[in-house]
Write a protein that holds these residues in place. Structure first.
Motif, short mmCIF file in Angstrom:
data_model
loop_
_atom_site.label_atom_id
_atom_site.label_comp_id
_atom_site.label_asym_id
_atom_site.label_seq_id
_atom_site.Cartn_x
_atom_site.Cartn_y
_atom_site.Cartn_z
N SER A 154 0.83 -1.20 0.00
CA SER A 154 0.00 0.00 0.00
C SER A 154 0.87 1.25 0.00
N ALA A 155 0.43 2.25 -0.79
CA ALA A 155 1.18 3.51 -0.86
C ALA A 155 1.17 4.23 0.48
N ARG A 156 0.17 3.95 1.29
CA ARG A 156 0.05 4.61 2.59
C ARG A 156 0.78 3.85 3.69
N ARG A 157 1.39 2.73 3.33
CA ARG A 157 2.04 1.90 4.35
C ARG A 157 3.51 1.71 4.01
N LYS A 158 4.37 2.23 4.84
CA LYS A 158 5.80 2.06 4.68
C LYS A 158 6.31 1.26 5.88
N PRO A 159 6.35 -0.06 5.75
CA PRO A 159 6.66 -0.91 6.90
C PRO A 159 8.09 -0.76 7.39
N CYS A 160 8.26 -0.69 8.69
CA CYS A 160 9.57 -0.67 9.33
C CYS A 160 9.58 -1.72 10.43
N TYR A 161 10.75 -2.27 10.68
CA TYR A 161 10.89 -3.23 11.78
C TYR A 161 10.70 -2.53 13.11
N PHE A 162 10.02 -3.19 14.04
CA PHE A 162 9.97 -2.74 15.42
C PHE A 162 10.01 -3.97 16.32
N ASN A 163 10.51 -3.78 17.52
CA ASN A 163 10.65 -4.87 18.48
C ASN A 163 9.44 -4.85 19.41
N THR A 164 8.79 -6.00 19.57
CA THR A 164 7.56 -6.07 20.36
C THR A 164 7.80 -6.16 21.86
N GLY A 165 9.06 -6.09 22.29
CA GLY A 165 9.37 -6.18 23.71
C GLY A 165 9.09 -4.92 24.49
N VAL A 166 8.86 -3.80 23.79
CA VAL A 166 8.50 -2.53 24.42
C VAL A 166 7.43 -1.88 23.56
N MET A 167 6.21 -1.82 24.07
CA MET A 167 5.11 -1.23 23.30
C MET A 167 4.17 -0.46 24.21
N VAL A 168 3.66 0.65 23.71
CA VAL A 168 2.55 1.35 24.33
C VAL A 168 1.31 0.94 23.55
N MET A 169 0.29 0.43 24.23
CA MET A 169 -0.87 -0.14 23.54
C MET A 169 -2.16 0.55 23.97
N ASP A 170 -2.94 0.95 22.99
CA ASP A 170 -4.29 1.49 23.24
C ASP A 170 -5.24 0.31 23.21
N LEU A 171 -5.68 -0.13 24.38
CA LEU A 171 -6.50 -1.34 24.46
C LEU A 171 -7.93 -1.11 24.00
N VAL A 172 -8.39 0.14 24.03
CA VAL A 172 -9.73 0.42 23.51
C VAL A 172 -9.75 0.16 22.01
N ARG A 173 -8.80 0.74 21.29
CA ARG A 173 -8.72 0.52 19.84
C ARG A 173 -8.37 -0.93 19.53
N TRP A 174 -7.55 -1.54 20.38
CA TRP A 174 -7.18 -2.95 20.18
C TRP A 174 -8.42 -3.84 20.21
N ARG A 175 -9.25 -3.62 21.21
CA ARG A 175 -10.47 -4.43 21.34
C ARG A 175 -11.46 -4.14 20.22
N GLU A 176 -11.65 -2.86 19.91
CA GLU A 176 -12.61 -2.48 18.88
C GLU A 176 -12.20 -3.02 17.51
N GLY A 177 -10.91 -3.03 17.23
CA GLY A 177 -10.42 -3.52 15.94
C GLY A 177 -10.18 -5.01 15.89
N ASN A 178 -10.41 -5.71 17.03
CA ASN A 178 -10.21 -7.15 17.12
C ASN A 178 -8.84 -7.56 16.57
N PHE A 179 -7.82 -6.85 17.04
CA PHE A 179 -6.46 -7.10 16.53
C PHE A 179 -5.93 -8.46 16.98
N LYS A 180 -6.45 -8.98 18.06
CA LYS A 180 -6.07 -10.33 18.48
C LYS A 180 -6.37 -11.31 17.35
N ARG A 181 -7.55 -11.19 16.76
CA ARG A 181 -7.95 -12.10 15.70
C ARG A 181 -7.14 -11.88 14.43
#
Length: 385
Positions: free
Chosen positions: A239-266
């Motif tokens: 996607s032209a709007r997506r420029k992927p970069c590596y990130f390490n998942t060992g340190v993250m700030v997470m918005d759990l409201v958006r996480w739940r609403e977007g069903n990102f677990k699934r």
């Protein structure tokens, strides 16, 4: 009296077994003091009690009015970590480092996710955390391994196949619904700055997570040739709007409201299901996160994840720091500082982890704290090395 005590003990044990998530601490479970000032627990782990860190004058006032701290208190900073016997020593050091450098340590609430079938039971781990940090606000949750076990594929390193590595995928379900934001931290880190600075990271637009990004990294190496040769799969990043970069998942700030609403677990689970059918990556729990979030991450300053200090995933060789200031040191990779220090083969940077180590060893019947003779003023008042 004996019968009364026996009945009380049975009732207490029954309550803990039936309602483990309600046991934030274990104040009602007796601990046995040793002559070293440490607490011995059935697992054999021994840790010295940490200093009692207190809030400063400018810290927010709790809404609980002196009552037991609730996870729904809006003044709290929420931190989620996993807790198991293999990485317990690292987890204790990580918590110690967070509290030591926090401007408002009493305003931090730790959410520990423990494995259901760990050699040290969640009850024992809870007892150990409470004895090491008597005034800590925390809660221990039991992670059911069957939630994810059938989705896990073999990895380049067996440790990466541990179901607990995938617990971060389910924080939206595990934590109380009133917890709408959380910092996730791996167990092999130490924080040398005020965690409130990381907590105050703004997630702009519809961003769900924030993390330090590394756009210079070779992104293609995280996926197999099979993935890149399939236009439907590799098109995820086109996607032209997506420029992927590596990130390490060992340190993250997470918005759990958006996480739940977007069903990102699934969304993450779907990529894990693809991996079970067609091998598209080699590195455990990281690639599914990259597939879902890379290019949509709120960039956080690199100082908050000086990662890779454990070397690569095969040799665990020594590494140096990235240029620039440091707020968090991360021993991601095969080598862990407590293992190398005990083996008398430490890397230079492992000594920066050592002052936060509260583990007590036994040598010829004598016990000593590992950081007993270490100065902990090294990082005081500064996040620079």
């Amino acid at each position: 009296m004996v019968h009364f005590r026996l009945l009380a003990g049975v009732l207490l044990y029954t309550f803990i077994v039936l309602f483990p998530q309600l046991c934030r601490g274990i104040r009602s479970i007796p601990t046995r003091e040793t002559n070293t000032g440490a607490v011995a627990v059935p697992s054999g782990f021994r840790f010295a009690e940490a200093p009692d860190y207190r809030n400063g004058r400018d810290c927010p006032v709790s809404t609980t009015d002196g009552r037991s701290v609730s996870t729904c208190d809006p003044s709290l900073v929420h931190i989620a970590m996993t807790l198991d016997s293999e990485y317990l020593r690292g987890s204790i050091a990580a918590v110690h480092s967070v509290l030591k450098h926090a401007s408002c340590p009493e305003s931090i609430f730790f959410h520990f996710v423990a494995a259901e079938f760990d050699p040290a039971s969640p009850r024992v781990l809870t007892q150990l955390v409470r004895s090491t940090f008597p005034s800590l606000n925390f809660k221990v949750y039991i992670f059911r391994e069957d939630t994810v076990i059938n989705l896990i594929s073999s990895s380049i390193r067996q440790a990466l196949e541990n179901p607990l590595n995938y617990a971060r995928n389910y924080l939206g379900d595990i934590l109380d619904l009133c917890v709408d934001r959380v910092i996730y931290l791996d167990s092999d880190i130490v924080v040398v700055d005020d965690i409130h600075k990381l907590w105050n990271t703004a997630l702009s637009g519809s961003r769900v997570i924030g993390a330090p990004e590394y756009c210079h990294a070779n992104f293609t190496q995280y996926f197999t040739p099979v993935f890149w040769s399939d236009s439907a799969m590799s098109g995820t990043f086109s996607s032209a709007r997506r420029k992927p970069c590596y990130f390490n998942t060992g340190v993250m700030v997470m918005d759990l409201v958006r996480w739940r609403e977007g069903n990102f677990k699934r969304r993450i689970e779907k990529w894990m299901e693809v991996q079970k059918k067609t091998r598209i990556y080699e590195l455990g729990s990281l690639p599914p996160f990259l597939l879902v979030f890379a290019g949509h991450v709120e960039p956080i300053h690199h100082r908050w994840n000086q990662h890779g200090l454990g070397g690569d995933n095969v040799r665990g060789s020594c590494r140096s720091l990235h240029p620039g200031p440091v707020s968090l040191l991360h021993w991601s990779g095969k080598g862990k500082p407590w293992v190398r220090l005990d083996a008398k083969k430490p890397c230079k940077l492992d000594h920066l982890w050592e002052p936060y180590d509260l583990y007590i060893s036994s040598i010829k019947g004598h016990y000593y704290a590992h950081n007993e003779h270490q100065s902990m003023a090294f990082f005081t008042g500064s996040s620079y090395l």
